[in-house]
Scaffold this motif. Structure first.
Motif, PDB file in Angstrom:
ATOM      1  N   GLN A 229     -96.333 -59.897 -63.981  1.00 15.63           N
ATOM      2  CA  GLN A 229     -96.977 -61.011 -64.669  1.00 15.63           C
ATOM      3  C   GLN A 229     -97.593 -60.617 -65.998  1.00 15.63           C
ATOM      4  O   GLN A 229     -97.769 -61.462 -66.871  1.00 15.63           O
ATOM      5  CB  GLN A 229     -98.066 -61.619 -63.770  1.00 15.63           C
ATOM      6  N   SER A 230     -97.905 -59.341 -66.166  1.00 11.05           N
ATOM      7  CA  SER A 230     -98.704 -58.956 -67.328  1.00 11.05           C
ATOM      8  C   SER A 230     -98.048 -57.976 -68.289  1.00 11.05           C
ATOM      9  O   SER A 230     -98.562 -57.752 -69.375  1.00 11.05           O
ATOM     10  CB  SER A 230    -100.037 -58.356 -66.853  1.00 11.05           C
TER      11      SER A 230
ATOM     12  N   PHE B   1     -89.650 -52.783 -70.761  1.00 12.96           N
ATOM     13  CA  PHE B   1     -90.179 -51.434 -70.602  1.00 12.96           C
ATOM     14  C   PHE B   1     -89.882 -50.895 -69.207  1.00 12.96           C
ATOM     15  O   PHE B   1     -89.460 -49.755 -69.040  1.00 12.96           O
ATOM     16  CB  PHE B   1     -91.692 -51.433 -70.849  1.00 12.96           C
ATOM     17  N   PHE B   2     -90.094 -51.724 -68.201  1.00 12.79           N
ATOM     18  CA  PHE B   2     -89.895 -51.270 -66.839  1.00 12.79           C
ATOM     19  C   PHE B   2     -88.417 -51.120 -66.490  1.00 12.79           C
ATOM     20  O   PHE B   2     -88.054 -50.298 -65.640  1.00 12.79           O
ATOM     21  CB  PHE B   2     -90.587 -52.207 -65.853  1.00 12.79           C
ATOM     22  N   MET B   3     -87.553 -51.893 -67.127  1.00 16.36           N
ATOM     23  CA  MET B   3     -86.118 -51.710 -66.914  1.00 16.36           C
ATOM     24  C   MET B   3     -85.676 -50.364 -67.480  1.00 16.36           C
ATOM     25  O   MET B   3     -84.892 -49.634 -66.850  1.00 16.36           O
ATOM     26  CB  MET B   3     -85.339 -52.849 -67.564  1.00 16.36           C
ATOM     27  N   ILE B   4     -86.182 -50.009 -68.665  1.00  9.32           N
ATOM     28  CA  ILE B   4     -85.861 -48.703 -69.239  1.00  9.32           C
ATOM     29  C   ILE B   4     -86.410 -47.592 -68.353  1.00  9.32           C
ATOM     30  O   ILE B   4     -85.720 -46.602 -68.069  1.00  9.32           O
ATOM     31  CB  ILE B   4     -86.434 -48.592 -70.667  1.00  9.32           C
ATOM     32  N   LEU B   5     -87.654 -47.760 -67.881  1.00 10.47           N
ATOM     33  CA  LEU B   5     -88.253 -46.784 -66.969  1.00 10.47           C
ATOM     34  C   LEU B   5     -87.414 -46.643 -65.700  1.00 10.47           C
ATOM     35  O   LEU B   5     -87.202 -45.529 -65.189  1.00 10.47           O
ATOM     36  CB  LEU B   5     -89.680 -47.211 -66.614  1.00 10.47           C
ATOM     37  N   THR B   6     -86.912 -47.767 -65.180  1.00  8.35           N
ATOM     38  CA  THR B   6     -86.094 -47.749 -63.979  1.00  8.35           C
ATOM     39  C   THR B   6     -84.851 -46.882 -64.171  1.00  8.35           C
ATOM     40  O   THR B   6     -84.515 -46.050 -63.318  1.00  8.35           O
ATOM     41  CB  THR B   6     -85.668 -49.177 -63.595  1.00  8.35           C
TER      42      THR B   6
ATOM     43  N   PRO C  16     -96.472 -51.577 -44.419  1.00  7.72           N
ATOM     44  CA  PRO C  16     -97.628 -51.795 -45.304  1.00  7.72           C
ATOM     45  C   PRO C  16     -97.493 -51.078 -46.645  1.00  7.72           C
ATOM     46  O   PRO C  16     -98.018 -51.548 -47.662  1.00  7.72           O
ATOM     47  CB  PRO C  16     -98.816 -51.254 -44.494  1.00  7.72           C
ATOM     48  N   VAL C  17     -96.783 -49.945 -46.647  1.00 10.11           N
ATOM     49  CA  VAL C  17     -96.534 -49.230 -47.907  1.00 10.11           C
ATOM     50  C   VAL C  17     -95.672 -50.087 -48.824  1.00 10.11           C
ATOM     51  O   VAL C  17     -95.922 -50.199 -50.029  1.00 10.11           O
ATOM     52  CB  VAL C  17     -95.856 -47.872 -47.630  1.00 10.11           C
ATOM     53  N   LEU C  18     -94.629 -50.703 -48.234  1.00 12.79           N
ATOM     54  CA  LEU C  18     -93.765 -51.625 -48.981  1.00 12.79           C
ATOM     55  C   LEU C  18     -94.573 -52.770 -49.570  1.00 12.79           C
ATOM     56  O   LEU C  18     -94.446 -53.088 -50.764  1.00 12.79           O
ATOM     57  CB  LEU C  18     -92.685 -52.180 -48.057  1.00 12.79           C
ATOM     58  N   MET C  19     -95.407 -53.406 -48.762  1.00 12.80           N
ATOM     59  CA  MET C  19     -96.180 -54.555 -49.210  1.00 12.80           C
ATOM     60  C   MET C  19     -97.143 -54.178 -50.341  1.00 12.80           C
ATOM     61  O   MET C  19     -97.318 -54.945 -51.293  1.00 12.80           O
ATOM     62  CB  MET C  19     -96.947 -55.158 -48.035  1.00 12.80           C
ATOM     63  N   ALA C  20     -97.736 -53.000 -50.236  1.00 12.19           N
ATOM     64  CA  ALA C  20     -98.644 -52.544 -51.292  1.00 12.19           C
ATOM     65  C   ALA C  20     -97.898 -52.348 -52.605  1.00 12.19           C
ATOM     66  O   ALA C  20     -98.369 -52.745 -53.686  1.00 12.19           O
ATOM     67  CB  ALA C  20     -99.331 -51.245 -50.859  1.00 12.19           C
ATOM     68  N   GLY C  21     -96.711 -51.744 -52.519  1.00 10.15           N
ATOM     69  CA  GLY C  21     -95.910 -51.542 -53.723  1.00 10.15           C
ATOM     70  C   GLY C  21     -95.445 -52.852 -54.333  1.00 10.15           C
ATOM     71  O   GLY C  21     -95.489 -53.038 -55.550  1.00 10.15           O
ATOM     72  N   MET C  22     -94.978 -53.782 -53.491  1.00 13.20           N
ATOM     73  CA  MET C  22     -94.523 -55.085 -53.983  1.00 13.20           C
ATOM     74  C   MET C  22     -95.672 -55.869 -54.622  1.00 13.20           C
ATOM     75  O   MET C  22     -95.489 -56.542 -55.636  1.00 13.20           O
ATOM     76  CB  MET C  22     -93.917 -55.884 -52.826  1.00 13.20           C
ATOM     77  N   PHE C  23     -96.846 -55.791 -54.010  1.00 12.85           N
ATOM     78  CA  PHE C  23     -98.009 -56.496 -54.561  1.00 12.85           C
ATOM     79  C   PHE C  23     -98.369 -55.945 -55.934  1.00 12.85           C
ATOM     80  O   PHE C  23     -98.591 -56.700 -56.887  1.00 12.85           O
ATOM     81  CB  PHE C  23     -99.201 -56.355 -53.612  1.00 12.85           C
ATOM     82  N   ALA C  24     -98.388 -54.605 -56.050  1.00 12.33           N
ATOM     83  CA  ALA C  24     -98.698 -53.983 -57.345  1.00 12.33           C
ATOM     84  C   ALA C  24     -97.635 -54.337 -58.378  1.00 12.33           C
ATOM     85  O   ALA C  24     -97.952 -54.645 -59.540  1.00 12.33           O
ATOM     86  CB  ALA C  24     -98.791 -52.465 -57.170  1.00 12.33           C
TER      87      ALA C  24
ATOM     88  N   ILE D 270     -92.890 -50.669 -56.340  1.00 16.96           N
ATOM     89  CA  ILE D 270     -93.584 -51.200 -57.518  1.00 16.96           C
ATOM     90  C   ILE D 270     -92.539 -51.700 -58.515  1.00 16.96           C
ATOM     91  O   ILE D 270     -92.645 -52.806 -59.056  1.00 16.96           O
ATOM     92  CB  ILE D 270     -94.476 -50.125 -58.157  1.00 16.96           C
ATOM     93  N   ILE D 271     -91.499 -50.885 -58.725  1.00 16.23           N
ATOM     94  CA  ILE D 271     -90.401 -51.284 -59.613  1.00 16.23           C
ATOM     95  C   ILE D 271     -89.649 -52.468 -59.014  1.00 16.23           C
ATOM     96  O   ILE D 271     -89.256 -53.398 -59.724  1.00 16.23           O
ATOM     97  CB  ILE D 271     -89.444 -50.104 -59.850  1.00 16.23           C
ATOM     98  N   GLN D 272     -89.444 -52.458 -57.683  1.00 12.06           N
ATOM     99  CA  GLN D 272     -88.771 -53.580 -57.007  1.00 12.06           C
ATOM    100  C   GLN D 272     -89.521 -54.884 -57.248  1.00 12.06           C
ATOM    101  O   GLN D 272     -88.919 -55.933 -57.482  1.00 12.06           O
ATOM    102  CB  GLN D 272     -88.688 -53.298 -55.509  1.00 12.06           C
ATOM    103  N   GLY D 273     -90.838 -54.837 -57.198  1.00 10.49           N
ATOM    104  CA  GLY D 273     -91.637 -56.034 -57.414  1.00 10.49           C
ATOM    105  C   GLY D 273     -91.519 -56.574 -58.822  1.00 10.49           C
ATOM    106  O   GLY D 273     -91.730 -57.766 -59.061  1.00 10.49           O
ATOM    107  N   ILE D 274     -91.169 -55.700 -59.760  1.00  8.40           N
ATOM    108  CA  ILE D 274     -91.030 -56.119 -61.162  1.00  8.40           C
ATOM    109  C   ILE D 274     -89.614 -56.604 -61.455  1.00  8.40           C
ATOM    110  O   ILE D 274     -89.416 -57.688 -62.026  1.00  8.40           O
ATOM    111  CB  ILE D 274     -91.378 -54.942 -62.100  1.00  8.40           C
ATOM    112  N   THR D 275     -88.618 -55.812 -61.064  1.00 11.94           N
ATOM    113  CA  THR D 275     -87.239 -56.109 -61.450  1.00 11.94           C
ATOM    114  C   THR D 275     -86.489 -56.953 -60.427  1.00 11.94           C
ATOM    115  O   THR D 275     -85.536 -57.632 -60.765  1.00 11.94           O
ATOM    116  CB  THR D 275     -86.447 -54.801 -61.654  1.00 11.94           C
ATOM    117  N   GLY D 276     -86.875 -56.867 -59.152  1.00 12.38           N
ATOM    118  CA  GLY D 276     -86.181 -57.602 -58.101  1.00 12.38           C
ATOM    119  C   GLY D 276     -84.996 -56.863 -57.509  1.00 12.38           C
ATOM    120  O   GLY D 276     -84.330 -57.371 -56.621  1.00 12.38           O
TER     121      GLY D 276
END
Length: 247
Positions: free
Chosen positions: A222-223, A228-233, A208-216, A15-21
Motif C-alpha cells: 500500500q505504501s 522496486f520490489f519486483m526488481i528486488l524479487t 502463522p509465519v506465512l500470515m505474518a509475512g503476508m500482513f507485512a 513479504i514479497i508474496q504479499g506485495i507481488t502476488g
C-alpha cells in the motif's frame, strides 16, 4: 536449526508474496529444498501458496478477471499433470531437480531484470496465430514448472502482464489461480504419500509465519513502489538460483 531457517525463509519470501502476488514460493523453494529437502519443501510450500492465495482472494474477490481465470486454469492443468508425470519419471534423483530448478530460476531472474530495467520500444510483431501459440506454450510450461516445483508464477506473470493492466485485478486473479491449481497439487501429494506427521507439524508452525509475512507485505504494498520490489524479487531469485548449484 535448518527448520528454523526454513521458517525465516517462509516469512521473508511471503513479504514479497504479499506485495507481488506471486513470488513467495519461487523464492522459498530453492532454499527450502536445501534446508529440509524436496519431500518436505514441496508439499508444505504448496499448501502455504494455497493459503496465501485465499488470503489475497478474500479481500479482493470482486476484482478477479473470470475470463482470464478460466483460460489460465484450463491450460495450466495440462502442464501440471505433465509436470507430475515428469517428476515421477525422474524419481528420487533430486540432484537433477536441483539443477533444473537452478537453471530455470537464474534464467528467469536475468530475463526479469532485463524487462524491468531495459527501455523497450519494440512493438509486437507476431501475428494473431503466433501470439496465441506463444501464450499457450507459456501457460503450459508454467503448469509443468508448477507441477514439479509449485513455482509457475513467474511464467504466468509473463502471460498476464499483457492481459490485465489493473494492478488490483492482476493480483486478485493470480492469487485465485493458486487456490485452484495448488488444490490439485495437494490432492496429488496426498495420493503420493508426501504428507506425514512431520510435515503436518512443520505446516502448523509455518502458517502463522506465512500470515505474518503476508500482513507485512500487504502493508508495504500500500505504501511503497511495486517496481522496486519486483526488481528486488528478481535479484533474490538470481541469488537463490545460484545457491542451488552450490549444494
Amino acid at each position: 536449526m535448518k527448520e528454523l531457517l526454513f521458517f525465516v525463509t517462509i516469512f521473508l519470501a511471503n513479504i514479497i508474496q504479499g506485495i507481488t502476488g506471486f513470488a513467495g514460493t519461487i523464492l522459498a523453494m530453492p532454499f527450502g529444498i536445501m534446508l529440509v529437502g524436496y519431500d518436505v519443501a514441496k508439499p508444505v510450500l504448496n499448501v502455504l501458496g494455497l493459503l496465501s492465495g485465499i488470503y489475497v482472494f478474500l479481500g479482493n474477490r470482486e476484482y478477479v478477471n473470470r475470463k482470464e481465470l478460466k483460460r489460465i486454469v484450463l491450460v495450466m492443468v495440462i502442464g501440471i499433470f505433465a509436470g507430475m508425470g515428469l517428476k515421477h519419471f525422474v524419481g528420487t534423483n533430486e540432484m537433477i531437480l536441483y539443477q533444473a530448478l537452478g537453471i530455470f530460476v537464474v534464467l528467469l531472474a536475468v530475463h526479469g531484470l532485463y524487462r524491468m530495467t531495459a527501455v523497450r520500444n519494440r512493438r509486437e510483431e507476431d501475428g494473431p496465430k503466433e501470439h496465441r501459440l506463444r501464450e499457450f506454450l507459456l501457460l503450459t510450461t508454467a503448469g509443468i514448472v508448477h507441477g514439479i516445483f509449485v513455482s509457475g508464477g513467474p511464467l504466468l506473470i509473463g502471460y498476464l502482464t499483457g492481459r490485465i493492466s489493473d494492478k488490483r485485478s492482476f493480483r486478485a486473479t493470480i492469487s485465485t489461480v493458486w487456490i485452484l491449481l495448488n488444490t490439485i497439487i495437494l490432492i496429488g501429494d496426498i495420493h503420493a504419500g508426501m504428507w506425514n506427521k512431520g510435515n503436518l507439524c512443520i505446516l502448523g508452525i509455518s502458517f502463522p509465519v506465512l500470515m505474518a509475512g503476508m500482513f507485512a507485505g500487504g502493508k508495504l504494498y500500500q505504501s511503497m513502489s511495486q517496481r522496486f520490489f519486483m526488481i528486488l524479487t528478481y535479484v533474490l531469485l538470481l541469488i537463490s538460483g545460484v545457491t542451488l548449484f552450490c549444494r
